[in-house]
Design a protein around this motif. Sequence first.
Motif, PDB file in Angstrom:
ATOM      1  N   VAL A   1     -29.228 -26.655 -58.973  1.00  0.00           N
ATOM      2  CA  VAL A   1     -28.789 -25.250 -58.845  1.00  0.00           C
ATOM      3  C   VAL A   1     -27.928 -24.864 -60.046  1.00  0.00           C
ATOM      4  N   LEU A   2     -27.038 -25.785 -60.488  1.00  0.00           N
ATOM      5  CA  LEU A   2     -26.193 -25.507 -61.651  1.00  0.00           C
ATOM      6  C   LEU A   2     -27.041 -25.263 -62.895  1.00  0.00           C
ATOM      7  N   ILE A   3     -28.068 -26.109 -63.089  1.00  0.00           N
ATOM      8  CA  ILE A   3     -28.949 -25.934 -64.258  1.00  0.00           C
ATOM      9  C   ILE A   3     -29.740 -24.634 -64.126  1.00  0.00           C
ATOM     10  N   ALA A   4     -30.217 -24.354 -62.893  1.00  0.00           N
ATOM     11  CA  ALA A   4     -30.970 -23.114 -62.680  1.00  0.00           C
ATOM     12  C   ALA A   4     -30.094 -21.890 -62.910  1.00  0.00           C
ATOM     13  N   ALA A   5     -28.786 -22.027 -62.645  1.00  0.00           N
ATOM     14  CA  ALA A   5     -27.877 -20.894 -62.859  1.00  0.00           C
ATOM     15  C   ALA A   5     -27.902 -20.452 -64.318  1.00  0.00           C
ATOM     16  N   GLY A   6     -27.992 -21.432 -65.236  1.00  0.00           N
ATOM     17  CA  GLY A   6     -28.082 -21.061 -66.652  1.00  0.00           C
ATOM     18  C   GLY A   6     -29.343 -20.294 -66.964  1.00  0.00           C
ATOM     19  N   LEU A   7     -30.461 -20.672 -66.327  1.00  0.00           N
ATOM     20  CA  LEU A   7     -31.738 -20.002 -66.594  1.00  0.00           C
ATOM     21  C   LEU A   7     -31.791 -18.627 -65.931  1.00  0.00           C
ATOM     22  N   LEU A   8     -31.205 -18.517 -64.719  1.00  0.00           N
ATOM     23  CA  LEU A   8     -31.321 -17.268 -63.963  1.00  0.00           C
ATOM     24  C   LEU A   8     -30.208 -16.274 -64.279  1.00  0.00           C
ATOM     25  N   ALA A   9     -28.997 -16.756 -64.509  1.00  0.00           N
ATOM     26  CA  ALA A   9     -27.851 -15.841 -64.641  1.00  0.00           C
ATOM     27  C   ALA A   9     -27.020 -16.092 -65.884  1.00  0.00           C
ATOM     28  N   GLY A  10     -27.495 -16.927 -66.803  1.00  0.00           N
ATOM     29  CA  GLY A  10     -26.824 -17.093 -68.081  1.00  0.00           C
ATOM     30  C   GLY A  10     -25.476 -17.772 -67.981  1.00  0.00           C
TER      31      GLY A  10
ATOM     32  N   VAL B   1     -19.816 -19.525 -62.810  1.00  0.00           N
ATOM     33  CA  VAL B   1     -19.544 -19.291 -61.390  1.00  0.00           C
ATOM     34  C   VAL B   1     -20.010 -20.476 -60.548  1.00  0.00           C
ATOM     35  N   ILE B   2     -21.271 -20.888 -60.752  1.00  0.00           N
ATOM     36  CA  ILE B   2     -21.814 -21.988 -59.938  1.00  0.00           C
ATOM     37  C   ILE B   2     -21.063 -23.287 -60.245  1.00  0.00           C
ATOM     38  N   GLY B   3     -20.772 -23.524 -61.546  1.00  0.00           N
ATOM     39  CA  GLY B   3     -20.043 -24.738 -61.908  1.00  0.00           C
ATOM     40  C   GLY B   3     -18.677 -24.804 -61.236  1.00  0.00           C
ATOM     41  N   CYS B   4     -17.933 -23.683 -61.256  1.00  0.00           N
ATOM     42  CA  CYS B   4     -16.606 -23.655 -60.623  1.00  0.00           C
ATOM     43  C   CYS B   4     -16.733 -23.857 -59.105  1.00  0.00           C
ATOM     44  N   CYS B   5     -17.762 -23.219 -58.512  1.00  0.00           N
ATOM     45  CA  CYS B   5     -17.972 -23.387 -57.071  1.00  0.00           C
ATOM     46  C   CYS B   5     -18.226 -24.855 -56.726  1.00  0.00           C
TER      47      CYS B   5
END
Length: 727
Positions: free
Chosen positions: A102-111, A117-121
């Motif tokens: 999900v963290l890696i996908a966050a970079g692809l989906l939301a930059g 945000v996902i990393g801090c969560c």
Amino acid sequence: MKPNHRITPLYLNTVAPELRPLILAVLLAALITTSALAFMDVSRSFMLVLIGTFSLSVLLTVTGKTTLASWIALTSSLITLSILVYLNNGIRDTAMMGLIAVLIAAGLLAGKFGTLVIGCCLIGEVGIYGALEMAGVLVNPFSRLNSFSDYFSISLSIALITALQWLVITRLNNSAQSAEMELAERKKYQVQLQEAEARYRGLVESIPLVIYTAEPGITGRWHFISPQIAQLTGFGPDEWINSPGLWFSRVHPDDRDRIMKAEVEATRENNIPELEYRFLTRAGTYIWISDRGLIRVEPGQPLIQGYLLDITDRKLAEEQLNKRIAELQAVHGISETLIRKSDLQKLIQETGDQIRMAFKANNVLIAIHDPNTNLIHFPYDYEDGKKRKDVPIRYGEGMSTQIMEMKKSVLIESGWMDRSKAMNAIYTNAMPVLSSFSTPIMTDEKVIGVITIESSEREYAFTETDVRPLLTIAANLAVAIEKTRLQDSIRQEMEIQESLIRELELKNEELERFVYTASHDLKSPLITIRGFLGYLAQDARMGNFDQLNTDIQRITDAAEKMQRLLGELLELSRVGRIASEKQDVPFEEIVSEALGRVEGQLTANQIRVKVGSGLPSVYVDRERVVEVIQNLVDNAIKFMGSQPEPMIEIGHGLEDGRPIFFVRDNGIGIRKEFHKRIFGLFDKLNTATEGTGVGLALVKRIVEVHGGSIWVDSQEGAGATFYFTLQ
């Protein structure tokens, strides 16, 4: 004046339309993955929830609401997988890998914003979960194995992935901006080229050109040609008029067929030919000529009036522009490769191939420094299109080391041999290099390697303008290599942790079996002693001295059995902790000493022993390995049965150059279902035999301490062969 263009960053709060296919691909991949997991009944209810949210996200993406779709997918995945972690095995649950995804996908989906945000969560979630588990509020099957360092390591790994993904996205944003600026610059060149063409037209209209009147064809006569022809080609008007074949003989051989075909077609269709070709001047240099017919002197007559114009500068500009476009396309293609590839060798191979094609270099080398071995490897080394073997050099040698230490690019346009010699170059090329360009592969101040392109055809093959894209490629490659190395390191660390967990589980199982069997077998003589003590008191009161002696003997036998058990358990516990110094010993001596210890049993049972020849020397703890042979022979004696010609054979064989020793007997054999059980502690297949059941367990422990393994090959009634290795 700055070019008027708009640079679109890689990620915006409102996602650019060109990123919609990427987001859609990520969502579809997630949808397929969760569907497969649901089909295999892996947390099906949770997977069905994710399937629903991913389907909704795909629909929103198709309708253009990509930002909303991305955050719905990320949020639902984060919540669902977090619940699975909480409900199942905590940080050791496989759902943790899903959270990393999900963290890696966050970079692809939301930059970058999504990554942050996902990393801090995730960091916060791991921290809260760890605090609750350490406090005993949350408990899972692995809570007793977890410690503060586990949560700290995972939090640190997530933080590193978040930071690196942030840096990668930033670098890619910068690269994308640089590429768009390059494209804008190309458009600027195109505008300038159009303006140059307009100026050429103005000049043609305002000043006299090389005007001519001539017949078409290879030997067509030149009726008139203006005096400017001498300045253009070096041949005067009289030479053109008096030598009809002069023009065609000076046209470049590669252009002749093309222009003659175009002229014939234009004449047949009653059109005026328009030609461009290279012409060899009297000075021996080629110039580009634009040959345009203007009018036919008389309709129906093969006589054309036109002009000749030198367009060499324009052609050179077009070549430079096309080359620049090819380089930019190469940078774009390589950037996509670096994003897409995770295999380091394939990444370097594809990057090198595209550099070789884009820069038309005879030789391309990509050198990578391995800090662990302090060697410089050449995973990509091509000379004249042929791949050369990677022959590493030690860091400190060669020109690559010089460039890595300088941390700056080196362009050698001419005098390559002298310049390279001063930089400690190692000459391995079949053809001498005439010019080259080398640039370090580095991130910030860390140098990873060097990219070098060489030409063995001409000097000044590369210029600062030509190699500018190579700097971008080197920077992107450095980020990709660091990312790949980090991923490999994390993957290896995860594998090590999983291996340690499996080993710990096996040790726990072994300890549980040990405690159970030890307590069971030690309890038996204690019960005997306790029971006969009661009989002893009773017989003493009754004056039954014969029975009294029997009771005492039974108590003595039970005590001796317990002593033997405790002694062998102590011996087993010492294996691996207390050992003599290893030494080179001929295996034949080990066998001889072991047979000497059981010689009485062999003689009493009339067992013949056959020892193979050519036994190798071994580097072992001599006393322990003697115990191995002694116990295996003793075991063979016990289970020889009623064999009329009992025999034990000791020898060895080779497999992949490694010796495999064996002890073979022709006794009663062992049923297949007991092949593993016999090496367990106190596992006696025949309770009527002497011994405590520790012998084979001791053998197994000694062999494993020596880095080897032991196994048995046997069938009931057909003897048994024990094989073992020592390293």
